[in-house]
Design a protein around this motif. Structure first.
Motif, mmCIF file in Angstrom:
data_model
loop_
_atom_site.group_PDB
_atom_site.id
_atom_site.type_symbol
_atom_site.label_atom_id
_atom_site.label_comp_id
_atom_site.label_asym_id
_atom_site.label_seq_id
_atom_site.Cartn_x
_atom_site.Cartn_y
_atom_site.Cartn_z
ATOM 1 N N VAL A 1 29.671 68.043 -68.569
ATOM 2 C CA VAL A 1 31.026 68.117 -68.024
ATOM 3 C C VAL A 1 31.626 66.715 -67.964
ATOM 4 O O VAL A 1 30.995 65.783 -67.455
ATOM 5 N N ALA A 2 32.823 66.574 -68.484
ATOM 6 C CA ALA A 2 33.561 65.314 -68.384
ATOM 7 C C ALA A 2 34.731 65.528 -67.433
ATOM 8 O O ALA A 2 35.603 66.373 -67.690
ATOM 9 N N VAL A 3 34.741 64.782 -66.333
ATOM 10 C CA VAL A 3 35.801 64.891 -65.333
ATOM 11 C C VAL A 3 36.698 63.662 -65.450
ATOM 12 O O VAL A 3 36.247 62.528 -65.230
ATOM 13 N N PHE A 4 37.948 63.880 -65.796
ATOM 14 C CA PHE A 4 38.915 62.789 -65.896
ATOM 15 C C PHE A 4 39.768 62.792 -64.629
ATOM 16 O O PHE A 4 40.421 63.783 -64.297
ATOM 17 N N ILE B 1 32.984 66.558 -57.584
ATOM 18 C CA ILE B 1 31.764 65.813 -57.910
ATOM 19 C C ILE B 1 30.655 66.146 -56.921
ATOM 20 O O ILE B 1 29.477 66.272 -57.296
ATOM 21 N N SER B 2 31.007 66.325 -55.664
ATOM 22 C CA SER B 2 29.991 66.660 -54.661
ATOM 23 C C SER B 2 29.363 68.020 -54.942
ATOM 24 O O SER B 2 28.183 68.245 -54.640
ATOM 25 N N ILE B 3 30.133 68.939 -55.546
ATOM 26 C CA ILE B 3 29.602 70.263 -55.887
ATOM 27 C C ILE B 3 28.773 70.192 -57.167
ATOM 28 O O ILE B 3 27.661 70.727 -57.236
ATOM 29 N N LEU B 4 29.305 69.515 -58.174
ATOM 30 C CA LEU B 4 28.601 69.414 -59.452
ATOM 31 C C LEU B 4 27.255 68.710 -59.295
ATOM 32 O O LEU B 4 26.328 68.947 -60.074
ATOM 33 N N GLY B 5 27.156 67.858 -58.274
ATOM 34 C CA GLY B 5 25.893 67.160 -58.034
ATOM 35 C C GLY B 5 24.755 68.096 -57.707
ATOM 36 O O GLY B 5 23.583 67.729 -57.855
ATOM 37 N N GLY B 6 25.057 69.297 -57.274
ATOM 38 C CA GLY B 6 24.025 70.269 -56.952
ATOM 39 C C GLY B 6 23.846 71.337 -58.011
ATOM 40 O O GLY B 6 23.092 72.288 -57.810
ATOM 41 N N LEU B 7 24.534 71.214 -59.148
ATOM 42 C CA LEU B 7 24.449 72.198 -60.219
ATOM 43 C C LEU B 7 23.683 71.639 -61.409
ATOM 44 O O LEU B 7 23.630 70.415 -61.609
ATOM 45 N N PRO B 8 23.089 72.507 -62.234
ATOM 46 C CA PRO B 8 22.338 72.041 -63.408
ATOM 47 C C PRO B 8 23.270 71.633 -64.544
ATOM 48 O O PRO B 8 23.528 72.402 -65.474
ATOM 49 N N PRO C 1 25.700 61.613 -56.988
ATOM 50 C CA PRO C 1 24.499 62.409 -57.273
ATOM 51 C C PRO C 1 23.805 61.871 -58.521
ATOM 52 O O PRO C 1 24.415 61.179 -59.352
ATOM 53 N N ALA C 2 22.532 62.211 -58.690
ATOM 54 C CA ALA C 2 21.749 61.671 -59.794
ATOM 55 C C ALA C 2 22.253 62.128 -61.155
ATOM 56 O O ALA C 2 22.047 61.442 -62.162
ATOM 57 N N ASN C 3 22.921 63.277 -61.232
ATOM 58 C CA ASN C 3 23.363 63.800 -62.525
ATOM 59 C C ASN C 3 24.783 63.372 -62.897
ATOM 60 O O ASN C 3 25.363 63.887 -63.855
ATOM 61 N N VAL C 4 25.341 62.418 -62.160
ATOM 62 C CA VAL C 4 26.714 61.957 -62.421
ATOM 63 C C VAL C 4 26.696 60.484 -62.847
ATOM 64 O O VAL C 4 26.115 59.634 -62.171
ATOM 65 N N ASN C 5 27.331 60.206 -63.972
ATOM 66 C CA ASN C 5 27.522 58.827 -64.442
ATOM 67 C C ASN C 5 29.004 58.515 -64.489
ATOM 68 O O ASN C 5 29.801 59.345 -64.955
ATOM 69 N N THR C 6 29.382 57.342 -63.999
ATOM 70 C CA THR C 6 30.793 56.959 -64.017
ATOM 71 C C THR C 6 31.102 56.100 -65.235
ATOM 72 O O THR C 6 30.240 55.369 -65.737
ATOM 73 N N ARG C 7 32.330 56.204 -65.702
ATOM 74 C CA ARG C 7 32.817 55.369 -66.808
ATOM 75 C C ARG C 7 34.181 54.822 -66.407
ATOM 76 O O ARG C 7 35.140 55.585 -66.230
ATOM 77 N N LEU C 8 34.248 53.535 -66.261
ATOM 78 C CA LEU C 8 35.517 52.873 -65.958
ATOM 79 C C LEU C 8 36.167 52.456 -67.272
ATOM 80 O O LEU C 8 35.571 51.735 -68.071
ATOM 81 N N ASN C 9 37.378 52.953 -67.514
ATOM 82 C CA ASN C 9 38.072 52.615 -68.754
ATOM 83 C C ASN C 9 39.560 52.537 -68.465
ATOM 84 O O ASN C 9 40.152 53.472 -67.918
ATOM 85 N N GLU C 10 40.156 51.423 -68.811
ATOM 86 C CA GLU C 10 41.586 51.252 -68.600
ATOM 87 C C GLU C 10 42.386 52.298 -69.367
ATOM 88 O O GLU C 10 43.498 52.667 -68.969
ATOM 89 N N LEU D 1 33.109 77.061 -64.057
ATOM 90 C CA LEU D 1 32.072 76.457 -64.885
ATOM 91 C C LEU D 1 30.772 77.258 -64.816
ATOM 92 O O LEU D 1 30.060 77.400 -65.816
ATOM 93 N N ILE D 2 30.453 77.764 -63.633
ATOM 94 C CA ILE D 2 29.235 78.576 -63.476
ATOM 95 C C ILE D 2 29.331 79.837 -64.325
ATOM 96 O O ILE D 2 28.364 80.242 -64.991
ATOM 97 N N VAL D 3 30.501 80.470 -64.328
ATOM 98 C CA VAL D 3 30.706 81.656 -65.161
ATOM 99 C C VAL D 3 30.514 81.307 -66.634
ATOM 100 O O VAL D 3 29.822 82.023 -67.382
ATOM 101 N N LEU D 4 31.084 80.200 -67.070
ATOM 102 C CA LEU D 4 30.954 79.775 -68.467
ATOM 103 C C LEU D 4 29.494 79.517 -68.824
ATOM 104 O O LEU D 4 29.031 79.871 -69.915
ATOM 105 N N ARG D 5 28.777 78.903 -67.908
ATOM 106 C CA ARG D 5 27.365 78.580 -68.163
ATOM 107 C C ARG D 5 26.547 79.847 -68.380
ATOM 108 O O ARG D 5 25.736 79.918 -69.305
#
Length: 313
Positions: free
Chosen positions: A108-111, A121-128, A146-155, A250-254
């Motif tokens: 998942v990419a969250v912009f 993000i707090s919810i996605l942190g508990g999902l696979p 959460p451990a499954n979230v990586n941030t990307r800073l981009n102008e 997203l859960i439905v899609l998964r």
């Protein structure tokens, strides 16, 4: 993460959604570096804990990474004569189980990093799933993750879209309508995304449809953008309520992406029949469940002492 403890590594790696292999010494004979039950965890770049070091461990790591490269969950058992094939002076032999756990498929990419995104993000942190959180404001990304979230800073967040893996789900939740529009354009141009969700009202959706049509996108392409994003069955306008509706979608899609035929849903991983045929041995059904002894057997004596043993289970 404690790099000398496979249990800590397992917890961290599995939660982050990364692929890993677990190596377990099933049995050994003679002089061996470690005893049965010893484990180590292996990823594409690192290894944690040890099954004894030396050439045995080197070969196990190499085999594990070969399996990891296949990108699927599987299990294999390998037997290693330490002296004859690996040149270790301790001699003996070891049997090692390799269990490979594939990387979490849902990406998942969250912009955007506003209030809805923060709640999401707090919810996605508990999902696979594996999450990339992208924004052009460092102060909004500076939070405990959460451990499954990586941030990307981009102008220029739009530049991140082209590099997203095929099959990704994109959520466009920024504070800027023009940025939202350009992200929609980039997402449609990507061509390989599974789902594009755009936060906004029905009025915003209609305006974006007209603008995208003016850019040359077809009605079919434009229809792949869901705006408003989220399940309509989950009402509410509070950031957490909107976030819950998006996560639910997203859960439905998964789950829709899983096996569709009933046979695939019922049979997963190693099958009992295949295991029996591979080991070419007898099955004892006298107790609860079944017992599959893998030591050498004497067919005549076994049948004489235990009539419950059969080749036909």
């Amino acid at each position: 993460m404690n790099k000398h403890n496979w249990i800590n590594a397992l917890q961290q790696t599995s939660h982050s959604g990364d692929a890993y292999a677990l190596a377990t010494v099933l049995g050994c004979s003679g002089s061996t570096p470690r005893e049965p039950g010893s484990k180590m965890l292996i990823t594409g770049e690192e290894s944690f804990d040890t099954i004894g070091g030396g050439h045995l461990e080197f070969v196990v790591i190499s085999k594990a990474r070969e399996l990891l490269a296949k990108g699927e969950a599987l299990q294999e058992i390998h037997h290693f004569p330490l002296g004859a094939s690996l040149g270790q002076c301790c001699g003996g032999s070891a049997t090692v189980l390799l269990e490979v756990f594939a990387a979490e498929a849902m990406q998942v990419a969250v912009f955007g990093a506003g209030h809805v995104a923060q709640s999401l993000i707090s919810i996605l942190g508990g999902l696979p799933c594996r999450v990339s959180w992208i924004d052009n404001r460092q102060e909004w990304l500076d939070t405990e993750l959460p451990a499954n979230v990586n941030t990307r800073l981009n102008e220029f967040p739009v530049d991140e879209v082209a590099s997203l893996p095929a099959g990704s789900d994109v959520l466009i939740l920024t504070h800027n309508h023009q940025l939202d529009f350009e992200l929609c354009v980039a997402a449609l141009n990507h061509g390989g995304l599974r789902h594009i969700g755009l936060i906004g009202s029905q009025t915003k959706a209609e305006r974006f449809r007209k603008r995208l049509a003016h850019r040359g996108f077809s009605e079919k392409q434009i229809a792949t953008i869901q705006c408003p994003v989220g399940l309509s069955a989950v009402p509410g306008k509070l950031p957490m309520e909107v976030a819950v509706s998006i996560a639910a979608e997203l859960i439905v899609l998964r789950h829709q992406a899983g096996p569709n035929d009933e046979q695939s849903k019922k049979r997963r991983g190693l099958q009992w029949k295949a295991i029996k045929e591979t080991l070419n041995t007898k099955v004892d059904k006298s107790g609860q469940g079944y017992r599959l002894p893998v030591a050498a057997r004497d067919d005549t004596s076994d049948k004489a002492t235990n009539p419950n043993i059969s080749n036909n289970e």
